[in-house]
Design a protein around this motif. Structure first.
Motif, PDB file in Angstrom:
ATOM      1  N   PHE A 105      30.861 118.525 140.368  1.00  0.00           N
ATOM      2  CA  PHE A 105      30.650 117.190 139.816  1.00  0.00           C
ATOM      3  C   PHE A 105      29.513 116.486 140.560  1.00  0.00           C
ATOM      4  O   PHE A 105      28.661 115.828 139.937  1.00  0.00           O
ATOM      5  N   TRP A 106      29.479 116.613 141.860  1.00  0.00           N
ATOM      6  CA  TRP A 106      28.398 116.043 142.665  1.00  0.00           C
ATOM      7  C   TRP A 106      27.050 116.615 142.219  1.00  0.00           C
ATOM      8  O   TRP A 106      26.062 115.882 142.086  1.00  0.00           O
ATOM      9  N   ARG A 107      27.001 117.903 141.951  1.00  0.00           N
ATOM     10  CA  ARG A 107      25.747 118.519 141.531  1.00  0.00           C
ATOM     11  C   ARG A 107      25.289 117.959 140.179  1.00  0.00           C
ATOM     12  O   ARG A 107      24.100 117.799 139.939  1.00  0.00           O
ATOM     13  N   ALA A 108      26.231 117.664 139.289  1.00  0.00           N
ATOM     14  CA  ALA A 108      25.873 117.070 137.998  1.00  0.00           C
ATOM     15  C   ALA A 108      25.262 115.686 138.182  1.00  0.00           C
ATOM     16  O   ALA A 108      24.242 115.349 137.567  1.00  0.00           O
ATOM     17  N   LEU A 109      25.884 114.856 139.034  1.00  0.00           N
ATOM     18  CA  LEU A 109      25.364 113.519 139.269  1.00  0.00           C
ATOM     19  C   LEU A 109      24.068 113.540 140.073  1.00  0.00           C
ATOM     20  O   LEU A 109      23.102 112.854 139.739  1.00  0.00           O
ATOM     21  N   HIS A 110      24.059 114.320 141.126  1.00  0.00           N
ATOM     22  CA  HIS A 110      22.958 114.286 142.083  1.00  0.00           C
ATOM     23  C   HIS A 110      21.757 115.107 141.621  1.00  0.00           C
ATOM     24  O   HIS A 110      20.607 114.731 141.883  1.00  0.00           O
ATOM     25  N   ASN A 111      22.019 116.216 140.940  1.00  0.00           N
ATOM     26  CA  ASN A 111      20.944 117.133 140.551  1.00  0.00           C
ATOM     27  C   ASN A 111      20.748 117.277 139.047  1.00  0.00           C
ATOM     28  O   ASN A 111      19.803 117.934 138.616  1.00  0.00           O
ATOM     29  N   GLY A 112      21.652 116.720 138.258  1.00  0.00           N
ATOM     30  CA  GLY A 112      21.505 116.865 136.820  1.00  0.00           C
ATOM     31  C   GLY A 112      21.716 118.272 136.331  1.00  0.00           C
ATOM     32  O   GLY A 112      21.085 118.711 135.372  1.00  0.00           O
ATOM     33  N   ARG A 113      22.644 118.999 136.985  1.00  0.00           N
ATOM     34  CA  ARG A 113      22.905 120.394 136.613  1.00  0.00           C
ATOM     35  C   ARG A 113      24.401 120.584 136.406  1.00  0.00           C
ATOM     36  O   ARG A 113      25.221 120.148 137.208  1.00  0.00           O
ATOM     37  N   SER A 114      24.760 121.262 135.313  1.00  0.00           N
ATOM     38  CA  SER A 114      26.157 121.497 134.992  1.00  0.00           C
ATOM     39  C   SER A 114      26.756 122.590 135.870  1.00  0.00           C
ATOM     40  O   SER A 114      26.041 123.280 136.608  1.00  0.00           O
ATOM     41  N   ARG A 115      28.065 122.753 135.782  1.00  0.00           N
ATOM     42  CA  ARG A 115      28.769 123.762 136.577  1.00  0.00           C
ATOM     43  C   ARG A 115      28.246 125.168 136.306  1.00  0.00           C
ATOM     44  O   ARG A 115      28.172 126.002 137.214  1.00  0.00           O
ATOM     45  N   ASP A 116      27.860 125.438 135.050  1.00  0.00           N
ATOM     46  CA  ASP A 116      27.379 126.778 134.695  1.00  0.00           C
ATOM     47  C   ASP A 116      25.898 126.978 134.988  1.00  0.00           C
ATOM     48  O   ASP A 116      25.318 128.008 134.632  1.00  0.00           O
ATOM     49  N   GLY A 117      25.260 126.007 135.623  1.00  0.00           N
ATOM     50  CA  GLY A 117      23.846 126.121 135.964  1.00  0.00           C
ATOM     51  C   GLY A 117      22.909 125.513 134.940  1.00  0.00           C
ATOM     52  O   GLY A 117      21.702 125.411 135.186  1.00  0.00           O
ATOM     53  N   ARG A 118      23.441 125.119 133.797  1.00  0.00           N
ATOM     54  CA  ARG A 118      22.606 124.557 132.732  1.00  0.00           C
ATOM     55  C   ARG A 118      22.069 123.191 133.160  1.00  0.00           C
ATOM     56  O   ARG A 118      22.781 122.376 133.729  1.00  0.00           O
ATOM     57  N   LEU A 119      20.796 122.950 132.848  1.00  0.00           N
ATOM     58  CA  LEU A 119      20.180 121.657 133.133  1.00  0.00           C
ATOM     59  C   LEU A 119      20.651 120.647 132.108  1.00  0.00           C
ATOM     60  O   LEU A 119      20.648 120.917 130.903  1.00  0.00           O
ATOM     61  N   LEU A 120      21.042 119.475 132.583  1.00  0.00           N
ATOM     62  CA  LEU A 120      21.556 118.439 131.698  1.00  0.00           C
ATOM     63  C   LEU A 120      20.423 117.594 131.135  1.00  0.00           C
ATOM     64  O   LEU A 120      19.390 117.402 131.779  1.00  0.00           O
ATOM     65  N   SER A 121      20.627 117.086 129.933  1.00  0.00           N
ATOM     66  CA  SER A 121      19.637 116.203 129.322  1.00  0.00           C
ATOM     67  C   SER A 121      19.578 114.895 130.097  1.00  0.00           C
ATOM     68  O   SER A 121      20.607 114.344 130.488  1.00  0.00           O
ATOM     69  N   PRO A 122      18.371 114.356 130.316  1.00  0.00           N
ATOM     70  CA  PRO A 122      18.278 113.063 131.017  1.00  0.00           C
ATOM     71  C   PRO A 122      18.792 111.893 130.191  1.00  0.00           C
ATOM     72  O   PRO A 122      18.772 110.757 130.679  1.00  0.00           O
ATOM     73  N   PHE A 124      21.816 111.750 129.801  1.00  0.00           N
ATOM     74  CA  PHE A 124      22.798 111.501 130.863  1.00  0.00           C
ATOM     75  C   PHE A 124      21.983 110.997 132.049  1.00  0.00           C
ATOM     76  O   PHE A 124      21.162 111.747 132.594  1.00  0.00           O
ATOM     77  N   PRO A 125      22.143 109.748 132.458  1.00  0.00           N
ATOM     78  CA  PRO A 125      21.151 109.143 133.362  1.00  0.00           C
ATOM     79  C   PRO A 125      21.234 109.618 134.804  1.00  0.00           C
ATOM     80  O   PRO A 125      21.367 108.816 135.741  1.00  0.00           O
ATOM     81  N   TYR A 126      21.100 110.919 135.007  1.00  0.00           N
ATOM     82  CA  TYR A 126      21.135 111.414 136.384  1.00  0.00           C
ATOM     83  C   TYR A 126      19.938 110.955 137.215  1.00  0.00           C
ATOM     84  O   TYR A 126      20.036 110.931 138.453  1.00  0.00           O
ATOM     85  N   PRO A 127      18.790 110.553 136.602  1.00  0.00           N
ATOM     86  CA  PRO A 127      17.748 109.961 137.455  1.00  0.00           C
ATOM     87  C   PRO A 127      18.219 108.700 138.171  1.00  0.00           C
ATOM     88  O   PRO A 127      17.662 108.331 139.205  1.00  0.00           O
ATOM     89  N   ASN A 128      19.256 108.029 137.641  1.00  0.00           N
ATOM     90  CA  ASN A 128      19.885 106.907 138.342  1.00  0.00           C
ATOM     91  C   ASN A 128      21.072 107.373 139.170  1.00  0.00           C
ATOM     92  O   ASN A 128      21.243 106.959 140.329  1.00  0.00           O
ATOM     93  N   TYR A 129      21.893 108.236 138.589  1.00  0.00           N
ATOM     94  CA  TYR A 129      23.117 108.670 139.276  1.00  0.00           C
ATOM     95  C   TYR A 129      22.837 109.489 140.522  1.00  0.00           C
ATOM     96  O   TYR A 129      23.712 109.611 141.384  1.00  0.00           O
ATOM     97  N   THR A 130      21.634 110.044 140.642  1.00  0.00           N
ATOM     98  CA  THR A 130      21.316 110.787 141.860  1.00  0.00           C
ATOM     99  C   THR A 130      21.409 109.895 143.094  1.00  0.00           C
ATOM    100  O   THR A 130      21.597 110.379 144.207  1.00  0.00           O
ATOM    101  N   LEU A 131      21.303 108.563 142.890  1.00  0.00           N
ATOM    102  CA  LEU A 131      21.378 107.625 144.011  1.00  0.00           C
ATOM    103  C   LEU A 131      22.807 107.390 144.496  1.00  0.00           C
ATOM    104  O   LEU A 131      23.015 106.821 145.567  1.00  0.00           O
ATOM    105  N   ILE A 132      23.801 107.813 143.710  1.00  0.00           N
ATOM    106  CA  ILE A 132      25.203 107.587 144.068  1.00  0.00           C
ATOM    107  C   ILE A 132      25.560 108.354 145.341  1.00  0.00           C
ATOM    108  O   ILE A 132      25.177 109.513 145.524  1.00  0.00           O
TER     109      ILE A 132
END
Length: 422
Positions: A105-122, A124-132
């Motif tokens: 879950f941390w990797r999804a928020l911080h890196n924008g990457r799903s559990r299976d390694g797939r890159l998530l669409s932005p 999903f605002p991971y450019p902001n959530y990476t700051l969490i």
């Protein structure tokens, strides 16, 4: 000789492609931990903290389909590149986060990457959530894991080619994304830093309130110059501009009232902002409301470079607009647009009426004006929609009348402007 030159050019091009691909690969692995990890030791206090953070981030607003199960995903999120569908965040093992770890879950928020390694669409605002911060990520995960599991399959995104491909996502990330946890500004106090953390990160305010380039990227999490939500037809006004949504001149109490209830003497939240107040800011505690206020009021003030319209409104259009206003609006908003304090918002000097973009004004006239029903103001007055009552010319006339009356000099609205939003 020419053949050798051609060979050299080809080799140079191939080497450049290999170097670019290697750079994209490396940039997509910055500050990234491997998947998996040990189970999170959840506690009631951690779950309660996560529930609060989920409301602060308005997670349910996107991850719940209208009329659907909470956090089960499926809500369509329109973008200029196609439609993204929010994912299932419930602890269902097949379709949700049931098989995920806190590290995943941390990797999804911080890196924008799903559990299976797939890159998530932005989207999903991971450019902001990476700051969490990691502690908040763990609390969010503990809360989501405490929810009832919902076996609702995730709907594939409907993005156009090549935006739906993983190579395109990787190139976008290499160009526009770097993982980075929020770092407090040592020159500011703890209250300001808390507000900055909430606004820039979890609240992801600039996901709406910032302009985006041709590839859908913002310049930074602290950019609040205003942005058009093209796929929704609303404009998220600038938080720097006192003529749009800047709040530097508001009192702390007025800003607190706006965030907590969705309205104050300056007006009421509408459209996407009403959703934010409904699902997020009304639930914040007083300390966080105050911190957000301190940060928002500290933003640099910069008025947009716009000149008042010096073109007189067509007399026929003005007369039509005046008649329509008298017929449909004056009973509530007053003959001079003064409104009724605490009931009907003033139109005289209203920033929704006078700012350069007329999109929000037209949206309210077309769709109706509905402030959020909050705990402190559970029954706000609403305004009926006029999309079915007025044609394009009439809608343009009434909007133009509002933007040119009572000293306003905001300019005429055309039938084409109305058709675009229709």
């Amino acid at each position: 000789m020419m053949l050798r030159a051609w060979h050299r050019s080809l080799i140079a091009a191939l080497l450049a492609l290999v170097a670019a691909a290697l750079a994209v690969l490396l940039l997509n692995r910055l500050d990234e931990s491997p998947p998996g990890g040990s189970p999170l030791q959840s506690t009631p206090a951690l779950v309660e903290r996560g529930a609060y953070l989920a409301r602060a981030g308005n997670c349910m607003g996107c991850h719940t389909e209208r009329g659907g199960e909470a956090y089960a995903g499926g809500r369509a999120i329109p973008t200029p590149f196609g439609t993204v569908f929010a994912s299932n965040l419930t602890p269902d093992r097949q379709h949700g986060l049931g098989a995920w770890s806190a590290d995943d879950f941390w990797r999804a928020l911080h890196n924008g990457r799903s559990r299976d390694g797939r890159l998530l669409s932005p989207a999903f605002p991971y450019p902001n959530y990476t700051l969490i911060q990691r502690a908040d990520s763990d609390a969010l995960f503990a809360y989501l894991q405490s929810l009832p599991a919902v076996a609702q399959p995730n709907r594939p995104d409907e993005l156009r080619w090549p935006y739906r491909t993983q190579p395109a996502q990787a190139v976008w990330r290499a160009l526009f994304f770097r993982p980075a946890v929020f770092q407090p500004d040592p020159a500011r106090d703890a209250i300001w830093n808390r507000g900055a953390y909430l606004v820039q990160g979890l609240g992801h305010c600039n996901a709406c309130h910032a302009p985006r380039n041709a590839f859908g990227a913002t310049s930074s999490a602290s950019d609040f110059r205003g942005g058009m939500l093209d796929a929704r037809g609303w404009y998220a006004p600038s938080l720097n501009d006192p003529g749009e949504a800047g709040v530097a001149a508001w009192s702390a109490g007025e800003l607190r009232e706006w965030l907590k209830t969705g309205s104050n003497r300056h007006g009421s939240a509408q459209g996407p902002m009403a959703e934010v107040v409904l699902g997020s800011t009304q639930h914040l505690d007083e300390a966080d409301l105050a911190a957000m206020g301190v940060y928002l009021q500290s933003l640099p003030t910069k008025a947009s470079a716009r000149a008042p319209s010096d073109r007189p409104l067509d007399p026929t259009l003005r007369d039509l607009g005046a008649e329509l206003y008298k017929q449909h609006c004056a009973a509530c908003h007053g003959e001079q647009g003064q409104g009724v304090a605490g009931i009907y918002p003033t139109l005289l000097g209203s920033r929704v009426v006078t700012m350069e973009s007329a999109s929000n004004l037209l949206q309210i006239i077309l769709r109706g004006g509905f402030a959020p029903a909050t705990a402190d103001k559970p029954r706000p007055f609403g305004m009926p929609p006029f999309a079915s009552e007025l044609n394009e010319r009439e809608l343009a006339a009434i909007a133009s009348f509002l933007r040119s009356s009572w000293g306003h000099q905001a300019g005429e609205v055309s039938e084409v402007d109305v058709k675009r939003l229709r």
